[in-house]
Motif scaffolding. Structure first.
Motif, short mmCIF file in Angstrom:
data_model
loop_
_atom_site.label_atom_id
_atom_site.label_comp_id
_atom_site.label_asym_id
_atom_site.label_seq_id
_atom_site.Cartn_x
_atom_site.Cartn_y
_atom_site.Cartn_z
N TYR A 55 4.19 -37.60 8.77
CA TYR A 55 5.33 -38.50 8.64
C TYR A 55 5.31 -39.24 7.30
O TYR A 55 6.36 -39.47 6.70
CB TYR A 55 5.41 -39.47 9.81
CG TYR A 55 5.93 -38.80 11.06
CD1 TYR A 55 7.23 -38.28 11.10
CD2 TYR A 55 5.15 -38.67 12.19
CE1 TYR A 55 7.72 -37.65 12.22
CE2 TYR A 55 5.63 -38.04 13.33
CZ TYR A 55 6.92 -37.53 13.34
OH TYR A 55 7.41 -36.90 14.46
N ASN A 56 4.15 -39.61 6.81
CA ASN A 56 4.06 -40.25 5.49
C ASN A 56 4.46 -39.27 4.39
O ASN A 56 5.12 -39.64 3.42
CB ASN A 56 2.65 -40.79 5.24
CG ASN A 56 2.35 -42.01 6.08
OD1 ASN A 56 3.26 -42.71 6.52
ND2 ASN A 56 1.08 -42.27 6.32
N THR A 57 4.04 -38.03 4.54
CA THR A 57 4.42 -37.00 3.57
C THR A 57 5.92 -36.77 3.61
O THR A 57 6.56 -36.56 2.58
CB THR A 57 3.65 -35.69 3.84
OG1 THR A 57 2.25 -35.97 3.85
CG2 THR A 57 3.95 -34.64 2.80
N TRP A 58 6.48 -36.83 4.81
CA TRP A 58 7.91 -36.62 4.97
C TRP A 58 8.70 -37.69 4.20
O TRP A 58 9.74 -37.41 3.61
CB TRP A 58 8.27 -36.67 6.45
CG TRP A 58 9.52 -35.94 6.81
CD1 TRP A 58 10.56 -35.61 6.00
CD2 TRP A 58 9.87 -35.46 8.10
NE1 TRP A 58 11.53 -34.97 6.71
CE2 TRP A 58 11.14 -34.86 8.00
CE3 TRP A 58 9.24 -35.50 9.33
CZ2 TRP A 58 11.79 -34.29 9.08
CZ3 TRP A 58 9.89 -34.92 10.41
CH2 TRP A 58 11.13 -34.33 10.29
N VAL A 59 8.20 -38.92 4.19
CA VAL A 59 8.85 -40.00 3.43
C VAL A 59 8.86 -39.64 1.94
O VAL A 59 9.89 -39.82 1.26
CB VAL A 59 8.14 -41.35 3.67
CG1 VAL A 59 8.64 -42.41 2.72
CG2 VAL A 59 8.30 -41.78 5.12
N VAL A 60 7.76 -39.14 1.43
CA VAL A 60 7.68 -38.75 0.02
C VAL A 60 8.66 -37.62 -0.26
O VAL A 60 9.37 -37.62 -1.27
CB VAL A 60 6.23 -38.32 -0.34
CG1 VAL A 60 6.16 -37.74 -1.74
CG2 VAL A 60 5.28 -39.49 -0.18
N VAL A 61 8.74 -36.66 0.66
CA VAL A 61 9.65 -35.53 0.49
C VAL A 61 11.09 -36.01 0.45
O VAL A 61 11.88 -35.59 -0.41
CB VAL A 61 9.43 -34.51 1.63
CG1 VAL A 61 10.54 -33.47 1.67
CG2 VAL A 61 8.08 -33.84 1.49
N ARG A 62 11.45 -36.89 1.37
CA ARG A 62 12.83 -37.40 1.40
C ARG A 62 13.16 -38.15 0.11
O ARG A 62 14.26 -38.03 -0.42
CB ARG A 62 13.01 -38.31 2.61
CG ARG A 62 12.96 -37.53 3.92
CD ARG A 62 13.06 -38.42 5.11
NE ARG A 62 14.44 -38.87 5.25
CZ ARG A 62 14.82 -39.83 6.08
NH1 ARG A 62 13.92 -40.44 6.83
NH2 ARG A 62 16.08 -40.17 6.18
#
Length: 106
Positions: A44-51
């Motif tokens: 989920y933290n990586t997903w924030v970076v991706v977004r």
């Protein structure tokens, strides 16, 4: 007379089939993959970076992109679970978008 439990009606010895050969292969819905709390948090933290990177690419393409963070090191089992998790999330997103289009009459 043959008192063997493995003997058939003709008195011939019949061998038992090993139990592991009689078990069926697990169906996809019977297989459960569980991500640890740390793995989910990382996803989920990586997903924030991706977004954030995608938004920058769309709305501010003139800004330089920050470098990619280093890839985490996964065991083979964890990597397989991550691949399945990403595929499931992608599928869920596609279903949600199709439902949204239907509800909006598009």
């Amino acid at each position: 007379m043959n008192n063997s439990n493995y003997a058939n009606a003709n008195g011939e010895i019949a061998y038992k089939i090993p139990q592991h050969l009689l078990q069926h292969t697990p169906r996809p819905r019977e297989v459960v993959f569980v991500l640890t709390g740390n793995q989910l948090e990382l996803m989920y933290n990586t997903w924030v970076v991706v977004r954030r990177r995608v938004c920058q690419r769309i709305y501010q393409p003139e800004l330089p992109f920050p470098p990619y963070p280093p890839h985490p090191v996964w065991s083979d089992e964890a990597q397989s679970m991550m691949i399945l998790w990403v595929a499931r999330e992608r599928h869920m997103f596609e279903l949600e978008m199709a439902e949204l289009e239907h509800i909006l009459g598009l």
